[in-house]
Motif scaffolding. Sequence first.
Motif, short mmCIF file in Angstrom:
data_model
loop_
_atom_site.label_atom_id
_atom_site.label_comp_id
_atom_site.label_asym_id
_atom_site.label_seq_id
_atom_site.Cartn_x
_atom_site.Cartn_y
_atom_site.Cartn_z
N ILE A 22 6.11 3.04 -9.18
CA ILE A 22 5.71 1.75 -8.91
C ILE A 22 4.24 1.36 -9.14
O ILE A 22 3.92 0.47 -9.78
N SER A 23 3.40 2.44 -8.99
CA SER A 23 2.04 1.98 -9.17
C SER A 23 1.77 1.66 -10.69
O SER A 23 0.96 0.84 -10.90
N ASP A 24 2.39 2.46 -11.50
CA ASP A 24 2.27 2.33 -12.95
C ASP A 24 2.62 0.94 -13.39
O ASP A 24 2.23 0.16 -14.15
N ASP A 36 4.14 7.00 -7.75
CA ASP A 36 3.53 6.82 -9.22
C ASP A 36 4.16 5.94 -10.16
O ASP A 36 3.69 4.90 -10.71
N MET A 49 3.29 -1.63 -11.42
CA MET A 49 2.75 -2.78 -10.78
C MET A 49 1.59 -2.89 -11.55
O MET A 49 1.02 -4.11 -11.95
N SER A 50 0.78 -1.89 -12.25
CA SER A 50 -0.43 -2.14 -12.92
C SER A 50 -0.05 -2.97 -14.31
O SER A 50 -0.65 -3.75 -14.82
N LEU A 86 2.57 1.56 -3.50
CA LEU A 86 1.74 2.17 -4.49
C LEU A 86 1.53 3.57 -4.54
O LEU A 86 0.84 4.20 -5.39
N GLN A 87 1.92 4.38 -3.43
CA GLN A 87 1.66 5.77 -3.37
C GLN A 87 2.76 6.45 -4.25
O GLN A 87 2.51 7.62 -4.77
N ALA A 123 0.86 -1.33 0.01
CA ALA A 123 0.01 0.02 0.10
C ALA A 123 0.98 1.29 -0.07
O ALA A 123 0.47 2.27 -0.68
#
Length: 305
Positions: free
Chosen positions: A288-290, A286, A292-293, A283-284, A280
């Motif tokens: 890493i979040s991109d 950007d 990861m998706s 994922l904050q 969590a």
Amino acid sequence: DGAAQNRKRLLIQPRYLSLRSLATHPTPGILLPQRSATHKLALALVWLSVALGFLVFTEPAPVDVLTMGLIVLLPVIGLVRITDTLMVYLAVWMIAAGCAFLAAIFAVDTSKALIHTGVSLFLYLGSFVIAAFIVKRPDGHTKLVLHAYLWSAMAAALFGVIGYFNLVPGAFELLTRYGRATATFKDPNVFGPFLVPAFVYALYRLLNRPVTRAFLPLGIMAVLGFALLLSFSRGAWLNLVISLVLYCYMFFVTARTNLLRVKLLTLLTLGAFGAFLLVAVALQFDAISDLMSQRASISQGYDEG
């Protein structure tokens, strides 16, 4: 009279000697074996070769050079024990190597095929010698190897984190690839799985230590887990899950007391919660979040076309 008979039995059957029996019934003329300087040097070289396993920028890597020396040194000084099972193991790999060399004759690029097969033969021999080294003294030598591996994995993990977040100028270009952490490896799909055995060993140390000494293995697991996440290697993630399931199952069914089983279940619960928080927080960011998706999708660009 009883003590005299015990001493006589020890002299007649020396194969039954142990530290406890000698301490209880000291026998004149029998000396415990002392480690020679060569023995100590060989153990240090084994530790160093495993500990340098994370430095693979070049070929041959330092671990390759040291392992070549160990293949010769360990059998010469008697730090191996070759069993029938190990001989079968070696024979199978020698058959595989012989067939590979034969097949290399018909390769499109014979030189590359022979180099690949030669490196494979080196790995077969290296695994055989290290296995025989473990068999020589299973408890002590296993701990030596795993301790060195833990240090190696921690160094790789720290390099991975430093590179991914560019904590040192130029680190991102040197220690990442495709926007994924590679540390001192050439591919994130090699870096990620390299951390898995160390993570499981850290869990072993955590489970076998009192609660008051749990902070160090917990910290090690946190660093390794975060670095493994940054590799964005789905194979490494699956590797970790399967390894943990197998290890936890074996620990649960072989635990000496129910208290250890409760400790395992408690740690698994807290660990799952900690992993959720770690993801969590990650994922904050950007980037890493991109990524990861992107990695969460079944089909990747390099799988298509």
